[in-house]
Enzyme design. Structure first.
Site, PDB file in Angstrom:
ATOM      1  N   GLY A 192      66.740  26.113  -4.651  1.00  0.00           N
ATOM      2  CA  GLY A 192      65.435  26.761  -4.498  1.00  0.00           C
ATOM      3  C   GLY A 192      64.330  25.714  -4.605  1.00  0.00           C
ATOM      4  O   GLY A 192      63.382  25.697  -3.794  1.00  0.00           O
ATOM      5  N   HIS A 193      64.453  24.809  -5.594  1.00  0.00           N
ATOM      6  CA  HIS A 193      63.465  23.727  -5.717  1.00  0.00           C
ATOM      7  C   HIS A 193      63.518  22.825  -4.483  1.00  0.00           C
ATOM      8  O   HIS A 193      62.498  22.364  -3.997  1.00  0.00           O
ATOM      9  CB  HIS A 193      63.756  22.874  -6.963  1.00  0.00           C
ATOM     10  CG  HIS A 193      63.532  23.592  -8.255  1.00  0.00           C
ATOM     11  ND1 HIS A 193      64.536  23.843  -9.147  1.00  0.00           N
ATOM     12  CD2 HIS A 193      62.406  24.117  -8.815  1.00  0.00           C
ATOM     13  CE1 HIS A 193      64.054  24.475 -10.190  1.00  0.00           C
ATOM     14  NE2 HIS A 193      62.768  24.670 -10.016  1.00  0.00           N
TER      15      HIS A 193
ATOM     16  N   MET B 111      60.125  23.050 -14.037  1.00  0.00           N
ATOM     17  CA  MET B 111      60.542  22.812 -15.422  1.00  0.00           C
ATOM     18  C   MET B 111      61.930  22.153 -15.412  1.00  0.00           C
ATOM     19  O   MET B 111      62.672  22.229 -16.382  1.00  0.00           O
ATOM     20  CB  MET B 111      60.547  24.118 -16.205  1.00  0.00           C
ATOM     21  CG  MET B 111      59.149  24.731 -16.289  1.00  0.00           C
ATOM     22  SD  MET B 111      58.856  25.732 -17.753  1.00  0.00           S
ATOM     23  CE  MET B 111      59.978  27.061 -17.467  1.00  0.00           C
TER      24      MET B 111
HETATM   25  O1  PAF Z   1      57.854  28.390 -12.371  1.00  0.00           O
HETATM   26  C1  PAF Z   1      57.995  27.452 -13.185  1.00  0.00           C
HETATM   27  O2  PAF Z   1      58.964  26.711 -13.163  1.00  0.00           O
HETATM   28  C2  PAF Z   1      56.921  27.228 -14.241  1.00  0.00           C
HETATM   29  O3  PAF Z   1      56.387  28.431 -14.672  1.00  0.00           O
HETATM   30  C3  PAF Z   1      55.816  26.245 -13.793  1.00  0.00           C
HETATM   31  C4  PAF Z   1      55.032  26.801 -12.621  1.00  0.00           C
HETATM   32  C5  PAF Z   1      56.438  24.910 -13.417  1.00  0.00           C
HETATM   33  C6  PAF Z   1      54.831  26.014 -14.934  1.00  0.00           C
HETATM   34  O4  PAF Z   1      55.455  25.480 -16.057  1.00  0.00           O
END
Ligand code: PAF
Length: 283
Positions: free
Chosen positions: A36-37, A30
């Site tokens: 972390g990403h 999001m």
């Molecule tokens: O974990 C998240 O950031 C959200 O829940 C996801 C998996 C991208 C779905 O919108």
């Protein structure tokens, strides 16, 4: 760096990649990207020929309107962040709600076999139907070989695995370890919204989880839960919403410990108006 705002163009681009038998990994996010990403994206890059990162604040998974409004939206910064990780290798899908939902921005109802009736599901009604709806859409649009999710949202990960199994989707779901700041706070886009005094206090959450894990070695789940509640009752800044010790497969709260099962402790805490979650494996 390729950035797509429309699924039609993205699908066409990916079709050519798949025709060459190149594998595709998907990292759904999001936005408000953080280290972390980065760890998810790096894992996806090492496993696949191409990686799609979706950046989409999904309206249907927010049970609280205020939370949706306040959620950080930082697309330009996110694009730079991904450029730094990968040069120009990553494919970004940054759609509008209309593009994802074909104009009908609403959740579908899922049967997650009880996995959604506890913890986040109990405190955030409708949340997991929203997550299931958007992740299913993203998997159908991108058709990745593998899709990557962090274990910070352990319940979400379990629910997505269940959804993929029930709907027989061909993508493999990969869970990745929780990525923590040096002081132990689990990385989350919400951390950005913490005022300094709350940011300073927040590592108490993981510290308490680690002590709970230690206590679970010799004490009952009830005793450990009582101890955790007491720690937060006397904390001046952090407010406990729930602490649950559950079976890590069924997510059912533990009654009596069995040494044939694996358990995990789950926690949700308010730091001011920011809601933080975390979890830890207990055995
Ligand atoms: O974990 C998240 O950031 C959200 O829940 C996801 C998996 C991208 C779905 O919108």
């Amino acid at each position: 760096m390729k950035i797509f705002h429309f699924k039609k163009e993205l699908s066409e681009y990916l079709k050519a990649i798949k025709n060459e038998d190149r594998s595709v990994g998907l990292v759904p996010t999001m936005g408000a990207l953080h280290d972390g990403h980065q760890s998810l994206v790096e894992k996806a890059m090492s496993d696949n020929d191409e990686v799609v990162v979706s950046i989409f604040v999904n309206p249907t998974q927010f049970n609280n309107k205020e939370d949706l409004i306040k959620y950080p939206r930082t697309l330009d910064r996110d694009v730079d962040f991904l450029k730094n990780i990968s040069g120009n290798k990553i494919i970004i899908y940054a759609p509008s709600p209309e593009d994802v939902y074909d104009g009908n921005v609403a959740s579908k109802n899922f049967n997650f076999k009880g996995l959604d009736s506890v913890m986040e599901g109990a405190f955030r009604p409708g949340h997991f139907d929203g997550v299931g709806t958007v992740v299913k859409r993203l998997l159908e649009i991108v058709k990745p070989n593998k899709a990557y999710f962090g274990e910070k949202d352990f319940q979400q990960l379990a629910i997505i695995k269940k959804m993929v199994e029930i709907h027989n989707l061909p993508s493999k779901i990969i869970g990745c370890d929780i990525y923590r700041a040096e002081d132990g706070l689990a990385m989350s886009s919400r951390n950005e919204r913490l005022k300094p005094k709350y940011r300073e206090a927040a590592p108490f959450i993981y510290k308490t989880l680690k002590s709970a894990k230690q206590k679970f070695g010799t004490k009952s789940a009830n005793k450990v839960s009582e101890w955790v509640k007491k720690q937060f009752k006397s904390h001046p800044l952090l407010e406990l919403e729930y602490f649950t010790i559950a079976d890590d497969k069924t997510l059912k709260p533990v009654n009596r410990k069995s040494n044939k099962k694996n358990y995990r402790a789950f926690i949700a805490v308010y730091a001011g108006d920011v809601r933080l979650i975390d979890n830890i494996a207990l055995n």
